[in-house]
Design a protein around this motif. Structure first.
Motif, PDB file in Angstrom:
ATOM      1  N   ALA A  35       4.247  12.762  56.311  1.00  0.00           N
ATOM      2  CA  ALA A  35       4.337  11.645  57.248  1.00  0.00           C
ATOM      3  C   ALA A  35       3.173  11.696  58.221  1.00  0.00           C
ATOM      4  O   ALA A  35       3.327  12.030  59.402  1.00  0.00           O
ATOM      5  N   VAL A  36       1.992  11.349  57.727  1.00  0.00           N
ATOM      6  CA  VAL A  36       0.769  11.394  58.529  1.00  0.00           C
ATOM      7  C   VAL A  36       0.010  10.087  58.333  1.00  0.00           C
ATOM      8  O   VAL A  36       0.268   9.321  57.402  1.00  0.00           O
ATOM      9  N   GLY A  37      -0.961   9.864  59.219  1.00  0.00           N
ATOM     10  CA  GLY A  37      -1.698   8.613  59.201  1.00  0.00           C
ATOM     11  C   GLY A  37      -2.392   8.315  57.887  1.00  0.00           C
ATOM     12  O   GLY A  37      -2.446   7.152  57.460  1.00  0.00           O
ATOM     13  N   GLU A  38      -2.928   9.350  57.235  1.00  0.00           N
ATOM     14  CA  GLU A  38      -3.619   9.122  55.962  1.00  0.00           C
ATOM     15  C   GLU A  38      -2.659   8.572  54.909  1.00  0.00           C
ATOM     16  O   GLU A  38      -3.023   7.700  54.115  1.00  0.00           O
ATOM     17  N   THR A  39      -1.438   9.076  54.906  1.00  0.00           N
ATOM     18  CA  THR A  39      -0.432   8.572  53.961  1.00  0.00           C
ATOM     19  C   THR A  39      -0.095   7.128  54.259  1.00  0.00           C
ATOM     20  O   THR A  39       0.015   6.292  53.346  1.00  0.00           O
ATOM     21  N   PHE A  40       0.068   6.809  55.534  1.00  0.00           N
ATOM     22  CA  PHE A  40       0.438   5.448  55.907  1.00  0.00           C
ATOM     23  C   PHE A  40      -0.673   4.462  55.528  1.00  0.00           C
ATOM     24  O   PHE A  40      -0.392   3.357  55.035  1.00  0.00           O
ATOM     25  N   ALA A  41      -1.925   4.851  55.738  1.00  0.00           N
ATOM     26  CA  ALA A  41      -3.040   3.988  55.363  1.00  0.00           C
ATOM     27  C   ALA A  41      -3.108   3.810  53.848  1.00  0.00           C
ATOM     28  O   ALA A  41      -3.358   2.699  53.349  1.00  0.00           O
ATOM     29  N   ALA A  42      -2.855   4.896  53.111  1.00  0.00           N
ATOM     30  CA  ALA A  42      -2.869   4.798  51.653  1.00  0.00           C
ATOM     31  C   ALA A  42      -1.764   3.896  51.141  1.00  0.00           C
ATOM     32  O   ALA A  42      -1.947   3.136  50.177  1.00  0.00           O
ATOM     33  N   ALA A  43      -0.607   3.948  51.796  1.00  0.00           N
ATOM     34  CA  ALA A  43       0.505   3.079  51.399  1.00  0.00           C
ATOM     35  C   ALA A  43       0.160   1.612  51.638  1.00  0.00           C
ATOM     36  O   ALA A  43       0.416   0.756  50.780  1.00  0.00           O
ATOM     37  N   ALA A  44      -0.410   1.315  52.794  1.00  0.00           N
ATOM     38  CA  ALA A  44      -0.803  -0.066  53.084  1.00  0.00           C
ATOM     39  C   ALA A  44      -1.840  -0.552  52.084  1.00  0.00           C
ATOM     40  O   ALA A  44      -1.757  -1.678  51.567  1.00  0.00           O
ATOM     41  N   ASP A  45      -2.815   0.293  51.776  1.00  0.00           N
ATOM     42  CA  ASP A  45      -3.863  -0.092  50.829  1.00  0.00           C
ATOM     43  C   ASP A  45      -3.298  -0.313  49.432  1.00  0.00           C
ATOM     44  O   ASP A  45      -3.740  -1.223  48.712  1.00  0.00           O
TER      45      ASP A  45
END
Length: 330
Positions: free
Chosen positions: A284-294
């Motif tokens: 649960a980190v920012g890189e995961t959240f950005a990858a999910a949005a992308d």
């Protein structure tokens, strides 16, 4: 406005019988969308069948731990219900983000699901519109489309669905119940709205003459940690240019379950399955959240004047997931 008949009903069989007898009749709940469309000449029913007095105005727990919401429950009562606010907070937030207090006092759950697009070409009967007059064209493709769809659209229609409530219901796997003269039926909300394709005038999978009787929310522990965030062009009483309903279950820094649905970007509430798959099992980190949005927005096909929505939705998803993850660790 075309002259029309009006009749109030007090039982479901009576309501269905009136529609079966008159193909031009329409059910009337709060009227917050239908009456506006009648004034504009978009809707021209021969009769309004007022269903507000039907015994469908309760919110009740289900045997398996979910909630059943009657079709004539008002938006105000839905948003204020303790069970909704505690167990599905994103739903309460979504309802409160829509319209004004006066309209929420009138608008019903069933009517909210059936509200039609606010595309200016659709509501202007002097303009062509495939949703209103099949085969007439979609002037929004080359014209004004700043607030239109970036996901799931087609050359036949690029309008977006206006409901906030339906976005949260989609994230939580809601099921729509209905009645017809042939008997009851159910539709998962993810199947309730039809893809645009080349038939944008066909908006839902409801059978002809069906009456929505309620919406069931299955038990969803993940929904207890959820949010709805809406971006609009003014602070109040405006439809979304982009919105997201999010829910997370985070354990020891790892995402065990995620729910996401987008609003204001497609002809129907958009369940973000690719984003959910990317999130599940990841840190649960920012890189995961950005990858999910992308991952979800990779399918976007913006028009020249609404490409900003891709960036807007990416930032919105990352911000809301980050906030939920921080809340989960408190």
């Amino acid at each position: 406005m075309k002259e029309f008949g009006y009749q109030r009903v007090f039982d479901v069989p009576g309501a269905l019988a009136l529609l079966d007898a008159d193909a031009g009749a329409r059910f009337l709940g709060g009227g917050t969308n239908l009456v506006d469309l009648m004034k504009a000449g978009v809707e021209r029913p021969s009769r309004l069948v007022d269903v507000r007095e039907l015994p469908l105005d309760r919110i009740e727990p289900t045997a398996d731990g979910g909630l059943h919401i009657g079709a004539t429950v008002t938006n105000s009562d839905l948003a204020a219900h303790p069970g909704v606010r505690r167990r599905y907070p994103a739903l309460a937030q979504a309802v409160l983000a829509g319209a004004s207090g006066q309209l929420r006092n009138m608008a019903t759950v069933g009517g909210n699901l059936l509200q039609r697009t606010r595309c200016g070409y659709f509501t202007d009967v002097t303009k062509p519109c495939n949703k209103r007059v099949p085969g007439s064209g979609c002037p929004a493709v080359e014209g004004e489309h700043r607030n239109h769809a970036i996901l799931g659209a087609s050359g036949h229609c690029v309008a977006v669905h206006p409901s906030d409530m339906a976005v949260a219901l989609t994230a939580f796997d809601a099921i729509v119940s209905y009645e017809t003269s042939g008997g009851p039926g159910e539709l998962p909300l993810t199947d309730f709205y039809l893809p645009v394709g080349d038939t944008p005038h066909l908006e839902t999978a409801l059978p002809q003459g069906a009456l929505i009787t309620g919406v069931t929310l299955p038990p969803a522990p993940v929904a207890a940690l959820s949010r709805y965030r809406k971006v609009r062009e003014r602070a109040s009483y405006a439809f979304a240019i982009g919105s997201v309903a999010t829910a997370l279950d985070v354990r020891d820094g790892v995402i065990r379950e995620a729910r996401l649905a987008f609003g204001g970007v497609a002809s129907r509430p958009w369940r973000a399955r690719a984003a959910e798959r990317t999130l599940t099992g990841a840190p649960a980190v920012g890189e995961t959240f950005a990858a999910a949005a992308d991952a979800e927005l990779a399918a976007a096909e913006p028009l020249p004047h609404n490409a900003y929505k891709v960036t807007l939705m990416r930032n919105l998803v990352v911000a809301e997931l980050t906030g939920l993850a921080e809340e989960a660790t408190r």
